[in-house]
Each structure stands twice: as C-alpha cells, then as structure tokens.
Design an enzyme around this catalytic site. Structure first.
Site, PDB file in Angstrom:
ATOM      1  N   LYS A 125     -13.025  45.980  -9.518  1.00  0.00           N
ATOM      2  CA  LYS A 125     -12.187  45.370 -10.612  1.00  0.00           C
ATOM      3  C   LYS A 125     -12.423  46.188 -12.038  1.00  0.00           C
ATOM      4  O   LYS A 125     -11.558  46.376 -12.563  1.00  0.00           O
ATOM      5  CB  LYS A 125     -12.497  43.713 -11.020  1.00  0.00           C
ATOM      6  CG  LYS A 125     -12.163  43.148  -9.704  1.00  0.00           C
ATOM      7  CD  LYS A 125     -12.501  41.674  -9.908  1.00  0.00           C
ATOM      8  CE  LYS A 125     -13.908  41.241 -10.094  1.00  0.00           C
ATOM      9  NZ  LYS A 125     -14.637  41.284  -8.922  1.00  0.00           N
ATOM     10  N   THR A 177     -26.368  33.872  -9.101  1.00  0.00           N
ATOM     11  CA  THR A 177     -27.176  34.676  -9.869  1.00  0.00           C
ATOM     12  C   THR A 177     -28.213  34.308 -10.820  1.00  0.00           C
ATOM     13  O   THR A 177     -28.830  35.119 -11.341  1.00  0.00           O
ATOM     14  CB  THR A 177     -26.239  35.370 -10.426  1.00  0.00           C
ATOM     15  OG1 THR A 177     -25.603  34.628 -11.474  1.00  0.00           O
ATOM     16  CG2 THR A 177     -25.165  36.144  -9.480  1.00  0.00           C
ATOM     17  N   ASP A 192     -17.188  42.155  -6.703  1.00  0.00           N
ATOM     18  CA  ASP A 192     -17.588  43.860  -6.215  1.00  0.00           C
ATOM     19  C   ASP A 192     -16.359  44.588  -5.541  1.00  0.00           C
ATOM     20  O   ASP A 192     -16.733  45.552  -5.081  1.00  0.00           O
ATOM     21  CB  ASP A 192     -18.918  43.572  -5.768  1.00  0.00           C
ATOM     22  CG  ASP A 192     -19.924  42.760  -6.320  1.00  0.00           C
ATOM     23  OD1 ASP A 192     -19.837  42.604  -7.535  1.00  0.00           O
ATOM     24  OD2 ASP A 192     -20.508  42.265  -5.470  1.00  0.00           O
ATOM     25  N   ALA A 235     -21.362  38.383 -13.615  1.00  0.00           N
ATOM     26  CA  ALA A 235     -20.351  39.290 -13.180  1.00  0.00           C
ATOM     27  C   ALA A 235     -21.021  40.552 -13.336  1.00  0.00           C
ATOM     28  O   ALA A 235     -21.961  40.688 -14.258  1.00  0.00           O
ATOM     29  CB  ALA A 235     -19.150  39.419 -14.073  1.00  0.00           C
ATOM     30  N   GLY A 236     -20.820  41.733 -12.539  1.00  0.00           N
ATOM     31  CA  GLY A 236     -21.298  42.989 -12.711  1.00  0.00           C
ATOM     32  C   GLY A 236     -20.552  44.066 -12.508  1.00  0.00           C
ATOM     33  O   GLY A 236     -19.923  44.417 -11.311  1.00  0.00           O
ATOM     34  N   HIS A 237     -19.717  44.565 -13.613  1.00  0.00           N
ATOM     35  CA  HIS A 237     -18.718  45.654 -13.469  1.00  0.00           C
ATOM     36  C   HIS A 237     -19.215  47.010 -13.689  1.00  0.00           C
ATOM     37  O   HIS A 237     -19.590  47.180 -14.763  1.00  0.00           O
ATOM     38  CB  HIS A 237     -17.440  45.411 -14.122  1.00  0.00           C
ATOM     39  CG  HIS A 237     -16.898  44.073 -13.987  1.00  0.00           C
ATOM     40  ND1 HIS A 237     -15.769  43.534 -14.335  1.00  0.00           N
ATOM     41  CD2 HIS A 237     -17.331  43.212 -12.999  1.00  0.00           C
ATOM     42  CE1 HIS A 237     -15.229  42.291 -13.955  1.00  0.00           C
ATOM     43  NE2 HIS A 237     -16.223  41.877 -13.002  1.00  0.00           N
ATOM     44  N   VAL A 246     -25.931  42.886 -10.364  1.00  0.00           N
ATOM     45  CA  VAL A 246     -26.670  41.889 -11.301  1.00  0.00           C
ATOM     46  C   VAL A 246     -28.052  41.573 -10.837  1.00  0.00           C
ATOM     47  O   VAL A 246     -28.963  41.631 -11.422  1.00  0.00           O
ATOM     48  CB  VAL A 246     -25.717  40.670 -11.256  1.00  0.00           C
ATOM     49  CG1 VAL A 246     -26.487  39.483 -12.070  1.00  0.00           C
ATOM     50  CG2 VAL A 246     -24.373  41.010 -11.894  1.00  0.00           C
ATOM     51  N   GLY A 271     -12.982  57.114  -5.149  1.00  0.00           N
ATOM     52  CA  GLY A 271     -13.891  57.245  -5.703  1.00  0.00           C
ATOM     53  C   GLY A 271     -14.063  56.523  -7.124  1.00  0.00           C
ATOM     54  O   GLY A 271     -13.050  55.966  -7.490  1.00  0.00           O
ATOM     55  N   LYS A 295     -13.406  49.370 -12.346  1.00  0.00           N
ATOM     56  CA  LYS A 295     -12.862  50.691 -12.249  1.00  0.00           C
ATOM     57  C   LYS A 295     -11.325  50.550 -12.449  1.00  0.00           C
ATOM     58  O   LYS A 295     -10.753  51.205 -13.187  1.00  0.00           O
ATOM     59  CB  LYS A 295     -13.056  51.136 -10.606  1.00  0.00           C
ATOM     60  CG  LYS A 295     -11.993  52.012 -10.213  1.00  0.00           C
ATOM     61  CD  LYS A 295     -12.251  53.582 -10.161  1.00  0.00           C
ATOM     62  CE  LYS A 295     -10.715  54.102 -10.032  1.00  0.00           C
ATOM     63  NZ  LYS A 295     -10.885  55.394  -9.334  1.00  0.00           N
ATOM     64  N   ARG A 309     -12.465  51.951  -2.734  1.00  0.00           N
ATOM     65  CA  ARG A 309     -13.515  52.268  -1.765  1.00  0.00           C
ATOM     66  C   ARG A 309     -12.968  52.841  -0.493  1.00  0.00           C
ATOM     67  O   ARG A 309     -13.857  52.799   0.572  1.00  0.00           O
ATOM     68  CB  ARG A 309     -14.678  51.326  -1.578  1.00  0.00           C
ATOM     69  CG  ARG A 309     -14.952  51.009  -3.119  1.00  0.00           C
ATOM     70  CD  ARG A 309     -16.428  50.236  -2.911  1.00  0.00           C
ATOM     71  NE  ARG A 309     -17.614  50.780  -3.937  1.00  0.00           N
ATOM     72  CZ  ARG A 309     -18.555  51.157  -3.423  1.00  0.00           C
ATOM     73  NH1 ARG A 309     -18.977  51.112  -2.173  1.00  0.00           N
ATOM     74  NH2 ARG A 309     -19.469  51.793  -4.113  1.00  0.00           N
ATOM     75  N   LEU A 310     -11.824  53.432  -0.299  1.00  0.00           N
ATOM     76  CA  LEU A 310     -11.268  53.814   1.063  1.00  0.00           C
ATOM     77  C   LEU A 310     -12.295  54.744   1.598  1.00  0.00           C
ATOM     78  O   LEU A 310     -12.434  54.993   2.647  1.00  0.00           O
ATOM     79  CB  LEU A 310      -9.893  54.523   0.912  1.00  0.00           C
ATOM     80  CG  LEU A 310      -9.184  54.794   2.198  1.00  0.00           C
ATOM     81  CD1 LEU A 310      -8.790  53.591   3.078  1.00  0.00           C
ATOM     82  CD2 LEU A 310      -7.826  55.407   1.752  1.00  0.00           C
ATOM     83  N   GLN A 364     -15.683  37.683 -10.549  1.00  0.00           N
ATOM     84  CA  GLN A 364     -15.850  37.092  -9.015  1.00  0.00           C
ATOM     85  C   GLN A 364     -14.436  37.476  -8.412  1.00  0.00           C
ATOM     86  O   GLN A 364     -13.756  38.236  -8.892  1.00  0.00           O
ATOM     87  CB  GLN A 364     -16.107  35.478  -9.250  1.00  0.00           C
ATOM     88  CG  GLN A 364     -17.651  35.496  -9.883  1.00  0.00           C
ATOM     89  CD  GLN A 364     -17.727  35.650 -11.344  1.00  0.00           C
ATOM     90  OE1 GLN A 364     -16.805  35.056 -12.235  1.00  0.00           O
ATOM     91  NE2 GLN A 364     -18.467  36.184 -12.009  1.00  0.00           N
TER      92      GLN A 364
END
Ligand code: GDP
Ligand code: IMO
Ligand code: MG
Length: 427
Positions: free
Chosen positions: A16, A128, A13, A39-41, A299, A414, A18, A330-331, A223
């Site tokens: 990747k 999961t 998470d 996976a959840g992108h 997920v 962002g 983005k 995510r800064l 992952q």
C-alpha cells in the site's frame, strides 16, 4: 476525480505504501484513517528504503498536507521518534496535522497487549504488541484519552489518574504484573504534548475545505480487508476497519466524497500472525516465495506465512469496499516459478461455496479450488508497459481480474517509483 482510497485486500503488507507514494505525486493531501504503528509501510525512493509506521507516505514529498485522522490510534513517543527520524533525513514534517479526536496509546495499553496475548496461550492472535487493541478497547468503552485531552494538562491529568488506577488494578489482580506510576507517565506524556501541539488540528475541516477546493486527497489504508474487525477472520484481526468505509469514519469525510477505491493485491498471499489462511504453502514453494520476496515483517521482523494468490479473498474485498480497480504488486517475485496456482473457489463438504465463510470452523475445513498457470520464467522488473508483460503473466492477472470481478488499474514490478504500470488513470 479528486479523492482516492488505497486499501489492502488481503492480510496486509500488499505494498500500500508503494502505491500511495506513487499516487501521492499528484495529491495535495495524504490521510491515514485507522490503525496505528502496527502498520509498516516501506517506500523506496532513489534506492533508499523509508519505513513508515504512523506518518502518511506523502511525507516523502515536499508540500503535501499529511493527516493522521480521528480513527488513528497514536503512540506519541513512537510518532515523535518517527518525525525526528524523517527530519534528520532532511524531510519537511511541518505540513503534518494530527486530529484532535484521535486516541492516545498509553504505556498500559502496550503492557495489556502483551499480557493479554500471553493469557490467550494457544489462542493468541499474534498481535504486534503496540497496544493497538487495548487502546481501541478504551475508545469503545468510552474511557479513552484523546489528543484534545492530552493538549489540556488538567483534563489529561484527571483522566490519566482515573485510568491508571483502573489499569493498575487489572494488571495486578488479573495478570499479576506491576502497573505504572501516575506522575512518571503524566510527566512523560505532557512533554510529548508540548512537542506535538503545533501539529494538532480539527482535521475533518481541513479535509472538507480541501475537497471543496477540488484538491486531490489520497487515503492511505493500513492493515487490510481480512484483518478488518467486522469483516475479517475474526478474532484473528486487528481492532480497526481497514475496508474502504473506514476511510470515511476515520477521517470525518462523508462516503459520497470518496471517488475511487483502489484495492492493493499482492501477486501471492502472505499473512503475519495467527489465524486461518486457506491457500498457505507449508512447503518448498512457500519458502521460495518468502526468501525471494524477503517476506519478513517490517514492524516485528517475524517471517510472513506465504501462499498462493486467493481470488476468493480479493473478490470478497471488492464486494466489501466497492473496489474500482486493483493495484497488483510484487508480480516480479513470481518471475522464477515453473507453475503458479490461483485459488478460484472454496469447496466445503464437496460443494463450491459462494459467500466468504464467517465461521472459522468452516474456513478451516474449506478446500481451495486451484487453477494452474504456466510460469513466465523471465524477469519483469524492467517492463514498463502492460502489453510488454509475458503472455503467461497477463493470463494469470486477467484470470484473477475475471474471478475477483475487479478490473486491473496498476501493475507493479518492483519497489521503485518507476517500476509501475498504469492501466487506468486513477486521479
Ligand atoms: P504495506 O504495509 O502494504 O505498505 O506493504 P509493506 O511495505 O509492508 O510491504 C511491501 C514491500 O514490498 C515493501 O518492502 C515495498 O517496498 C515492496 N514492494 C512494493 N511493491 C513491490 C513490487 O512490485 N515488487 C517488489 N519486489 N517489491 C515491492
Ligand atoms: P500494514 O499496514 C500485516 C496483524 C498482526 C496480527 C493482527 C492483530 O503494514 O499492512 P494488532 O497489533 O493490529 O492488534 O495485530 O494484525 N497486523 C498486520 N499484518 N500488516 C499490517 O499492517 C498489520 N497490522 C496488524 O500481525 O496478526
Ligand atoms: Mg506493511
């Protein structure tokens, strides 16, 4: 450079999806090489969030070949739902290709994932429950069913019959639960086979041709390093190899053809599921990061455990995958913090240790060595040039780069495509 691998450096998470989506604009082919719908992108395009689990993020562009490689485990029902959802949103899925060598997740894999987790009790992994581990177990045990088998009614029926008998025996006699009815599963899966048939191909040849023709190929990791079966915090890992080498094995592309490796690094750490996490914050700051960052699993919806950025983990990831550049994401989530901490080393029995511990007993006992940084207390979301970032933010990132021994390549502030700063040309 024609091939780029984008992989996770932490516990997943990192963003990747983005980063892949950003780079995919220039790519001809986007490939998944391992994992499955664990996976959840999430990719945001024009303010709209798209949650992808199996489909490569390149599906959001028209005309990109999207490949699910041999190393991916495929739940056909889940894949078909995802394909139909994307079609309903107006996306073209005709350029999707599924490896005939990929393994198929069956209903008994999901049930085994569930009952095995229950049986582990206090030692559960926190999977999961998508059947990922049990499917890879069958692959390794050489009893798995591949897409090529699913496409052949006779072959599929014979293998399924044998497997169902064996799994029903296990489910009933070891776990005390009802198994599956052969004919019902057979019918269900043969209908999936008909739907998926036009997409099936020998994908390693497609990739080989694309690379020979100097097309741009992007490998989308799922992952991350610390969840790697061989190198992560075993047994609290997934059942595939998310490190860069997994891209080669899982797609049938030789390692000499992988030109650039990009390690995605979230500006802090998160982990979903059980297992060690040396810089975890079980306090107000941890909660603040979780709420500001909406750190809940895509997920499973589980709250993600949050903590300080761990440069030891990132350095380890760089060493395992030969990472050329980091993509920081995510800064912006850290914008409001008064002070930040960066873990620059682990102390064990009073001594700094150089190698990442294999023993979970040692890992549980290490003491993170922190360096403290003043926060920048200003929004970074609208910044588009690295030089325009607040000095304190740059100091934090540059120290990470120094300790991890990996140069900065991308900084993201962002979820949108334009909230991305490129420090080094990557393709
Ligand atoms: P993945 O599994 O590595 O692809 O990451 P996820 O999609 O599970 O989680 C990352 C989340 O962060 C997604 O919701 C992204 O849209 C979002 N995201 C990515 N980069 C940034 C960023 O720089 N800032 C913010 N605020 N969100 C981001
Ligand atoms: P992306 O690609 C975060 C974690 C699970 C669990 C462990 C094993 O979105 O970064 P599994 O179902 O794979 O057997 O679970 O791995 N896990 C992930 N955590 N992001 C992921 O994928 C993950 N995929 C699996 O939570 O701890
Ligand atoms: Mg994710």
């Amino acid at each position: 450079m024609s091939t780029v691998v984008v992989m996770g450096t932490q516990w997943g998470d990192e963003g990747k999806g983005k980063v892949v989506d950003y780079l995919a604009e220039q790519a001809d082919v986007v490939v998944r090489s391992q994992g499955g719908n664990n996976a959840g992108h999430t990719v945001v395009v024009n303010e709209m969030a798209h949650k992808l689990q199996l489909l490569p993020s390149g599906i959001l562009y028209k005309g990109k070949t999207c490949i699910l490689g041999n190393g991916v485990v495929i739940d056909p029902g889940a894949l078909i739902t995802e394909i139909k959802n994307m079609q309903a949103k107006g996306f073209d899925t005709s350029a999707l290709r599924i490896s005939n060598r990929a393994h198929v997740i069956l209903p008994y894999h999901q049930l085994l994932d569930e009952v095995e987790e229950q049986a582990r009790g206090a030692f559960k992994i926190g999977t999961t429950k998508r059947g990922i581990g049990p499917c890879y177990m069958d692959k390794m045990a050489r009893v798995g069913i591949r897409i090529v088998d699913l496409m052949d009614e006779e072959e599929f029926s014979a293998k399924l019959e044998r497997n169902i008998a064996a799994k029903n025996h296990l489910l009933k006699n070891v776990y005390g639960v009802e198994g599956f009815e052969y004919e019902a599963v057979r019918k269900e899966y043969l209908a999936y086979a008909d739907f998926l048939r036009p997409y099936v191909a020998d994908t390693s040849y497609i990739l080989s041709k694309a690379i020979k023709a100097d097309k741009k190929v992007l490998f989308e990791g799922a992952q991350a390093t610390m969840l790697d079966l061989d190198h992560g915090t075993y047994p609290y890992v997934t059942s595939s190899n998310p490190i860069a080498g997994g891209a080669s094995v899982g797609s049938g592309v030789g390692p000499s053809k992988l030109d650039k490796i990009i390690g995605v690094v979230k500006a802090y750490n998160t982990r979903v599921g059980e297992g060690p996490f040396p810089t975890e914050l079980n306090d107000e700051i941890g909660n603040q990061i979780r709420e500001t960052g909406h750190e809940y699993g895509t997920v499973t919806g589980r709250p993600r455990r949050c903590g300080w950025l761990d440069a030891c983990v990132v350095r380890y990831a760089g060493h395992l995958s030969g990472i050329d550049y980091m993509a920081i994401t995510r800064l912006d989530i850290l914008d409001e913090l008064e002070t930040l901490k960066l873990c620059v080393g682990y102390k064990y029995k009073g001594e700094i240790i150089g190698e990442y511990p294999a023993s979970l007993k040692v890992l549980a006992a290490v003491e993170p060595v922190y360096e403290e940084f003043a926060g920048w207390k200003t929004s970074t979301c609208a910044i588009r040039k690295y030089e325009d970032l607040p000095l304190n933010a740059r100091k934090y990132l540059e120290r990470l780069s120094e300790v991890a021994e990996i140069p900065l390549g991308i900084v993201s502030v962002g979820p949108n495509r334009d909230q991305t700063m490129i420090l080094k040309p990557l393709f």
